[in-house]
Structure formats: structure tokens, C-alpha cells
Design an enzyme around this catalytic site. Structure first.
Site, mmCIF file in Angstrom:
data_model
loop_
_atom_site.group_PDB
_atom_site.id
_atom_site.type_symbol
_atom_site.label_atom_id
_atom_site.label_comp_id
_atom_site.label_asym_id
_atom_site.label_seq_id
_atom_site.Cartn_x
_atom_site.Cartn_y
_atom_site.Cartn_z
ATOM 1 C CB CYS A 53 -19.743 3.635 17.497
ATOM 2 S SG CYS A 53 -18.204 3.244 16.647
ATOM 3 C CB CYS A 57 -19.532 5.219 9.724
ATOM 4 S SG CYS A 57 -18.051 4.429 10.427
ATOM 5 C CB CYS A 60 -23.077 4.081 11.329
ATOM 6 S SG CYS A 60 -23.359 2.790 12.558
ATOM 7 C CB CYS A 97 -23.257 -11.851 11.648
ATOM 8 S SG CYS A 97 -22.058 -10.517 11.495
ATOM 9 C CB CYS A 129 -19.932 -14.058 11.211
ATOM 10 S SG CYS A 129 -19.282 -12.580 10.402
ATOM 11 C CB CYS A 189 -17.492 -11.639 5.935
ATOM 12 S SG CYS A 189 -19.069 -10.889 5.517
ATOM 13 N NE ARG A 261 -22.242 -13.994 4.102
ATOM 14 C CZ ARG A 261 -22.592 -15.275 4.327
ATOM 15 N NH1 ARG A 261 -23.851 -15.566 4.581
ATOM 16 N NH2 ARG A 261 -21.694 -16.232 4.309
HETATM 17 N N1 SAM Z 1 -18.216 -1.291 14.122
HETATM 18 C C1 SAM Z 1 -17.890 -2.316 13.241
HETATM 19 C C2 SAM Z 1 -17.419 -1.816 11.898
HETATM 20 O O1 SAM Z 1 -17.695 -0.707 11.538
HETATM 21 O O2 SAM Z 1 -16.761 -2.596 11.200
HETATM 22 C C3 SAM Z 1 -18.997 -3.331 13.031
HETATM 23 C C4 SAM Z 1 -20.434 -2.911 12.916
HETATM 24 S S1 SAM Z 1 -20.898 -1.973 11.488
HETATM 25 C C5 SAM Z 1 -22.547 -1.554 11.907
HETATM 26 C C6 SAM Z 1 -20.975 -3.157 10.166
HETATM 27 C C7 SAM Z 1 -21.372 -2.667 8.806
HETATM 28 O O3 SAM Z 1 -22.763 -2.390 8.749
HETATM 29 C C8 SAM Z 1 -20.754 -1.409 8.271
HETATM 30 O O4 SAM Z 1 -19.466 -1.587 7.780
HETATM 31 C C9 SAM Z 1 -21.707 -1.027 7.147
HETATM 32 O O5 SAM Z 1 -21.296 -1.612 5.933
HETATM 33 C C10 SAM Z 1 -23.032 -1.632 7.590
HETATM 34 N N2 SAM Z 1 -24.015 -0.587 7.905
HETATM 35 C C11 SAM Z 1 -24.035 0.202 9.000
HETATM 36 N N3 SAM Z 1 -25.063 1.077 8.943
HETATM 37 C C12 SAM Z 1 -25.698 0.852 7.777
HETATM 38 C C13 SAM Z 1 -26.826 1.456 7.144
HETATM 39 N N4 SAM Z 1 -27.484 2.473 7.690
HETATM 40 N N5 SAM Z 1 -27.207 0.976 5.939
HETATM 41 C C14 SAM Z 1 -26.541 -0.056 5.370
HETATM 42 N N6 SAM Z 1 -25.475 -0.654 5.924
HETATM 43 C C15 SAM Z 1 -25.050 -0.209 7.107
HETATM 44 C C1 DTB Z 2 -23.055 -6.097 6.701
HETATM 45 O O1 DTB Z 2 -22.407 -5.839 5.662
HETATM 46 N N1 DTB Z 2 -24.292 -5.709 6.926
HETATM 47 C C2 DTB Z 2 -24.731 -6.100 8.243
HETATM 48 C C3 DTB Z 2 -23.524 -6.944 8.754
HETATM 49 N N2 DTB Z 2 -22.562 -6.794 7.713
HETATM 50 C C4 DTB Z 2 -22.922 -6.656 10.047
HETATM 51 C C5 DTB Z 2 -25.078 -4.909 9.109
HETATM 52 C C6 DTB Z 2 -26.159 -4.047 8.515
HETATM 53 C C7 DTB Z 2 -26.478 -2.978 9.497
HETATM 54 C C8 DTB Z 2 -27.575 -2.055 9.022
HETATM 55 C C9 DTB Z 2 -27.813 -0.939 9.955
HETATM 56 C C10 DTB Z 2 -28.299 -1.313 11.314
HETATM 57 O O2 DTB Z 2 -29.223 -2.163 11.447
HETATM 58 O O3 DTB Z 2 -27.833 -0.734 12.309
HETATM 59 FE FE1 SF4 Z 3 -19.022 2.559 14.650
HETATM 60 FE FE2 SF4 Z 3 -21.122 2.294 13.054
HETATM 61 FE FE3 SF4 Z 3 -18.783 3.047 12.056
HETATM 62 FE FE4 SF4 Z 3 -19.093 0.498 12.945
HETATM 63 S S1 SF4 Z 3 -20.158 1.454 11.226
HETATM 64 S S2 SF4 Z 3 -17.364 1.876 13.325
HETATM 65 S S3 SF4 Z 3 -20.536 0.881 14.645
HETATM 66 S S4 SF4 Z 3 -20.031 4.205 13.526
#
Ligand code: SAM
Ligand code: DTB
Ligand code: SF4
Length: 356
Positions: A53, A57, A60, A97, A129, A189, A261
Site C-alpha cells: 500500500c 499509516c 499498518c 469483511c 462488508c 462501519c 466490534r
Molecule cells: N486500506 C483500507 C483503509 O485504510 O481504510 C482498508 C484496510 S485497513 C488495514 C483497515 C483498518 O485496519 C485500519 O483503518 C485500521 O484501523 C486497522 N488496522 C490496520 N493495522 C492495524 C494494527 N496493526 N492494529 C490495529 N488495527 C489495525
Molecule cells: C477494523 O477496524 N479492524 C479490522 C477491520 N476493521 C478491517 C482490521 C484489523 C487489521 C489488523 C492488522 C492486520 O491484521 O493486518
Molecule cells: Fe494502506 Fe494499511 Fe493505511 Fe489501509 S491502513 S491505507 S492498507 S497503509
């Protein structure tokens, strides 16, 4: 209809800081007035496009710029998604989801494929979702027409702290996408993460943003940071369970009808801690040994926890009716598949009543 209360920051902070048992008692009372306290939805996450990506973030593991060991994977096929959804349903999931490591949705072949995935999962009688990043109003409408039930797009934290976590997009971009989803009729959501170094005021401000949306989101995921090696947050300690309980309880009070959730971070939570969260208003878990890329508790251990606590998995569409789709076909494995409505669908009921 009762008018929506406009919450102030002082009120939300006061709730968060109130004596824990008072807070949980108040939240549990509101939960029981609006939800079945013995039902918890089992939801499943599926990473349909992993890694690479362009966003930054800080939490992430899928951001291309961090070296986290997450392998990049191309978009899954509709058939692969169908198989994963059937498996999830067999294990008790009523919601799937699908997550893509995209900054935003781009029109073209890949988006067409995601639209077909939505149709295929909706045909299995599961809540569908998607979380695909930023979305235009037109793209949201296409997903709605395909039968999308919910779109996940987290605000993640307060507007002020957001700048410390992400620089490649702004808070207003997040709110714009949420508004586009709302206009399409798909349920919203949106939640966030605790444990990223934010203050209690940031957590309260995040809840205030969500609670003052009108209407409020139908679903709010509360994640505890899963700190992943290679990300800027790799050294952050897991939050105490008490913070999660307080966060869930406060969310419940300010958004009484929303489904809360209990999302990422359950591997470090005890059963007692999770039970407290269910008591305070959490009504969903993500089940399966993987979230999107990080570990999650074993499904059989979760099912044992349900047994122990006397919890029943929530049926799909118990909160909102199943969305209709506008077309009757989707493509899986290069072949056209006829859209088959579930047996309780409106069309079938009409057919049935005509026969009588
Ligand atoms: N790329 C899209 C976005 O950012 O909206 C969708 C996927 S993103 C992985 C969805 C959500 O996962 C993020 O907004 C964040 O709240 C959660 N998330 C990602 N990495 C995480 C982590 N290491 N710990 C907890 N939540 C995480
Ligand atoms: C949300 O708030 N948590 C989920 C779902 N929406 C998409 C994602 C959690 C991702 C945690 C980090 C990972 O497994 O990559
Ligand atoms: Fe990309 Fe992860 Fe940010 Fe979603 S949360 S926009 S997958 S870097």
C-alpha cells in the site's frame, strides 16, 4: 423518533473517567435496552489484496514503505473468495469483511472483480462488508447495487492525533468517504485504534466525531494496536485491558444502537477481559486465526468461550434487511454465475405466495 443527543467533549471524557463499575453498569443497562446481551456476531476478515500500500499509516504492516515481512499478494479471484466465505459461514460467521491494501478504489477491471465478489458473498446469505480505502459517491453506489451491506472506513483517532499517525491523507478525506457511503444507503462501519500513544482526550474526541455523525454509524470497531515489527509503532506496549473496557463502555453509552466490534488485539486479552467487554456492550468479534495479516485467537478457542459464557452467534441481517442486487449475474473463474437469491428472499416469497 427520539432526537439524537449532541455529545460534548466534557461529557464523553467524564464518562470515560468515571468509576469503572459505574461505567460498566451504565453501559450494560443501555446495551440490554437496545440489544440482546447474549448474542455476539461472529465475523470473518479476508484480505483480498495484501500489502504494497502506498499510504504511510504508522500502525499498518501493509504499508509498502515499512519492512514488515508481509508478502504482496494480487487481488483474489471471485472463486477463491466464495470458497473462503463458505468456510467462514460453516464455522458460524454471519459477516465477511473483505479488506484491500489500497489507498483508494480505482475504476477498472479490479473494481469490477470486487463488485462480483460482493454479489457472490451476498448470494451466500452473509452480510458483506468491504474496506478498500477512499471511495467516490458513484463507486459507493455501484457497491450498494451489488448488494454491499456495510463499508468499513475508520477515523482511527482524533483529528489532531491523526496527523501524528498518517501524513499521506487527511481526516477530512476519511469523513468524505464515510459521507459517500452514507449517501449510497450502505451501512457505515467506522471506528478506530487505541494504544497508538494517543491521550484519553484523543480517544474521547474520536468517539465524539463518530457519535455526532447523523445518523450514527451502524457499526464501530474498536481495535487495540497490534504492534508489528518494522512499523513506526513496533515498540509500543499493549494497552491494559481496562482501557479497552472503558472504551467499549463509553462507546456503548454515546452510541446506544450501534454494533460495537471487539476487533484487533484479542490475542493478548484474557477471556475474563473479553467477557467484561461483552458485558459493557461489545457485540461482535473477528474469528479465524488471522485478521488481515496478523494473528488472531484460534476459532475453536473462541467457540469454547461462547459456550462458557452462554453466548449465541448473531444471525445475519438481524439489524438491517439484506440488500437487493440490481443484476442477476456475476463472473467467477471466467464463467457467468446466475444470481441465486437466498430462500427467504423477497422474490421467492412472492413466488411462493403466488402459488398459494
Ligand atoms: N486500506 C483500507 C483503509 O485504510 O481504510 C482498508 C484496510 S485497513 C488495514 C483497515 C483498518 O485496519 C485500519 O483503518 C485500521 O484501523 C486497522 N488496522 C490496520 N493495522 C492495524 C494494527 N496493526 N492494529 C490495529 N488495527 C489495525
Ligand atoms: C477494523 O477496524 N479492524 C479490522 C477491520 N476493521 C478491517 C482490521 C484489523 C487489521 C489488523 C492488522 C492486520 O491484521 O493486518
Ligand atoms: Fe494502506 Fe494499511 Fe493505511 Fe489501509 S491502513 S491505507 S492498507 S497503509
Amino acid at each position: 423518533m427520539k432526537e439524537q443527543k449532541n455529545w460534548s467533549l466534557a461529557e464523553v471524557e467524564q464518562l470515560y473517567h468515571s468509576p469503572l463499575l459505574d461505567l460498566v453498569y451504565k453501559a450494560a443497562t443501555i446495551h440490554r435496552e437496545n440489544h440482546n446481551p447474549n448474542e455476539v456476531q461472529i465475523s470473518t476478515l479476508l484480505s483480498i489484496k495484501t500489502g504494497g500500500c502506498p499510504e504511510d499509516c504508522g500502525y499498518c504492516p501493509q504499508a509498502a514503505r515499512y519492512h514488515t515481512g508481509v508478502e504482496h499478494e494480487a487481488l483474489m479471484s471471485v472463486k477463491q473468495v466464495e470458497i473462503a466465505a463458505k468456510r467462514a459461514k460453516l464455522l458460524g460467521s454471519s459477516r465477511l469483511c473483505m479488506g484491500a491494501a489500497w489507498r483508494n478504489v480505482k475504476d477498472g477491471k479490479e473494481f469490477d472483480q470486487v463488485v462480483d465478489m460482493v454479489k457472490a458473498v451476498n448470494a451466500l446469505d452473509m452480510e458483506v462488508c468491504c474496506t478498500l480505502g477512499m471511495l467516490t459517491e458513484k463507486q459507493a453506489q455501484r457497491l450498494a447495487d451489488a448488494g454491499l451491506y456495510a463499508y468499513n472506513h475508520n477515523v482511527d483517532t482524533s483529528e489532531e492525533y491523526y496527523k501524528e499517525v498518517i501524513s499521506t491523507r487527511g481526516y477530512e478525506d476519511r469523513l468524505k468517504t464515510i459521507d459517500n457511503v452514507r449517501k449510497s444507503g450502505v451501512t457505515v462501519c467506522s471506528g478506530g485504534i487505541i494504544g497508538m500513544g494517543e491521550s484519553v482526550q484523543d480517544r474521547s474526541k474520536m468517539l465524539l466525531t463518530l457519535a455526532n455523525l447523523s445518523p450514527q454509524p451502524e457499526s464501530v470497531p474498536i481495535n487495540a494496536l497490534v504492534s508489528v515489527e518494522g512499523t513506526p509503532m513496533e515498540n509500543l506496549e499493549p494497552i491494559p485491558i481496562w482501557d479497552m473496557i472503558r472504551m467499549v463502555a463509553t462507546t456503548r453509552i454515546v452510541m446506544p444502537k450501534t454494533t460495537i466490534r471487539l476487533s484487533a488485539g484479542r490475542t493478548t486479552m484474557s477471556r475474563e477481559g473479553q467477557a467484561f467487554c461483552f458485558m459493557a456492550g461489545a457485540a461482535s468479534i473477528f474469528a479465524g486465526d488471522k485478521l488481515l495479516t496478523t494473528p488472531n485467537p484460534d476459532i475453536y478457542e473462541d467457540l469454547e468461550m461462547f459456550d462458557l459464557l452462554g453466548l449465541k452467534p448473531t444471525d445475519p441481517f438481524s439489524k438491517h434487511p439484506q440488500p437487493e442486487t440490481k443484476d442477476t449475474e456475476y463472473i467467477a473463474n471466467g464463467e457467468k454465475v446466475r444470481w441465486s437469491r437466498p430462500s427467504h428472499s423477497i422474490e421467492k416469497n412472492i413466488e411462493f405466495s403466488k402459488r398459494k
